[in-house]
Design a protein around this motif. Structure first.
Motif, short mmCIF file in Angstrom:
data_model
loop_
_atom_site.label_atom_id
_atom_site.label_comp_id
_atom_site.label_asym_id
_atom_site.label_seq_id
_atom_site.Cartn_x
_atom_site.Cartn_y
_atom_site.Cartn_z
N ARG A 5 0.84 -1.20 0.00
CA ARG A 5 0.00 0.00 0.00
C ARG A 5 0.88 1.25 0.00
O ARG A 5 0.55 2.25 -0.59
CB ARG A 5 -0.90 0.01 1.23
N ASP A 6 2.00 1.14 0.72
CA ASP A 6 2.96 2.24 0.85
C ASP A 6 4.35 1.61 0.90
O ASP A 6 4.69 0.94 1.88
CB ASP A 6 2.66 3.03 2.14
N ASN A 7 5.13 1.81 -0.15
CA ASN A 7 6.43 1.13 -0.26
C ASN A 7 7.36 1.41 0.91
O ASN A 7 8.02 0.52 1.43
CB ASN A 7 7.11 1.42 -1.60
N GLU A 9 6.54 2.43 4.06
CA GLU A 9 6.01 1.85 5.29
C GLU A 9 6.30 0.35 5.37
O GLU A 9 6.74 -0.16 6.39
CB GLU A 9 4.50 2.09 5.38
N THR A 44 4.74 0.65 -4.27
CA THR A 44 3.36 1.03 -3.97
C THR A 44 2.49 0.64 -5.16
O THR A 44 2.78 1.04 -6.30
CB THR A 44 3.26 2.54 -3.70
#
Length: 126
Positions: A5-7, A9, A44
């Motif tokens: 969803r968020d590279n 994170e 992402t």
């Protein structure tokens, strides 16, 4: 490539968990290199294009307690089985220890201290 969803994170989550470093972002990727030289590139990806994937990390038995403690600190739900029925437990499969959980990108992650195949059971080098 590991879809997330968020590279950043997801890369930071795994790196912190395994005691690794997050590499420098290049293009759409945020890399994390494991101790055995495998580089995982987090990207992402839109929700509708992501599918559940499974990644298993073989770690030394001596490192399990520290990695598991960091996992517990994240507050992520973990379980002893791949179907998620034994919540809050670890397994003792193959004479080692293991745990399943989802990373922030929704990928299935597994940490084990002994490989599945008997002929490969030896101390891990990750």
């Amino acid at each position: 490539m590991i879809p997330s969803r968020d590279n950043r994170e997801s890369a930071e989550f795994l790196a912190n968990l395994l005691g690794l470093e997050v590499g420098e972002e290049w293009g759409p990727f945020v890399p994390v290199e494991t101790r055995n030289g495998v580089r995982l590139d987090f990207a992402t990806i839109p929700d509708e294009d992501r599918r559940l994937q499974h990644y298993c990390f073989l770690i030394p038995e001596d490192d399990f307690d520290a990695v598991f403690a960091r996992l517990v600190e994240t507050g992520v739900t973990y379980h002893a089985d791949p179907m998620g029925k034994q919540i809050g437990e670890i397994n003792h499969n193959h004479g080692g220890r293991g745990v399943y959980f989802l990373d922030p990108g929704g990928n299935g992650m597994e940490i084990i201290t002994q490989p599945y195949e008997p002929e490969r059971r030896r101390p891990a080098a990750w």
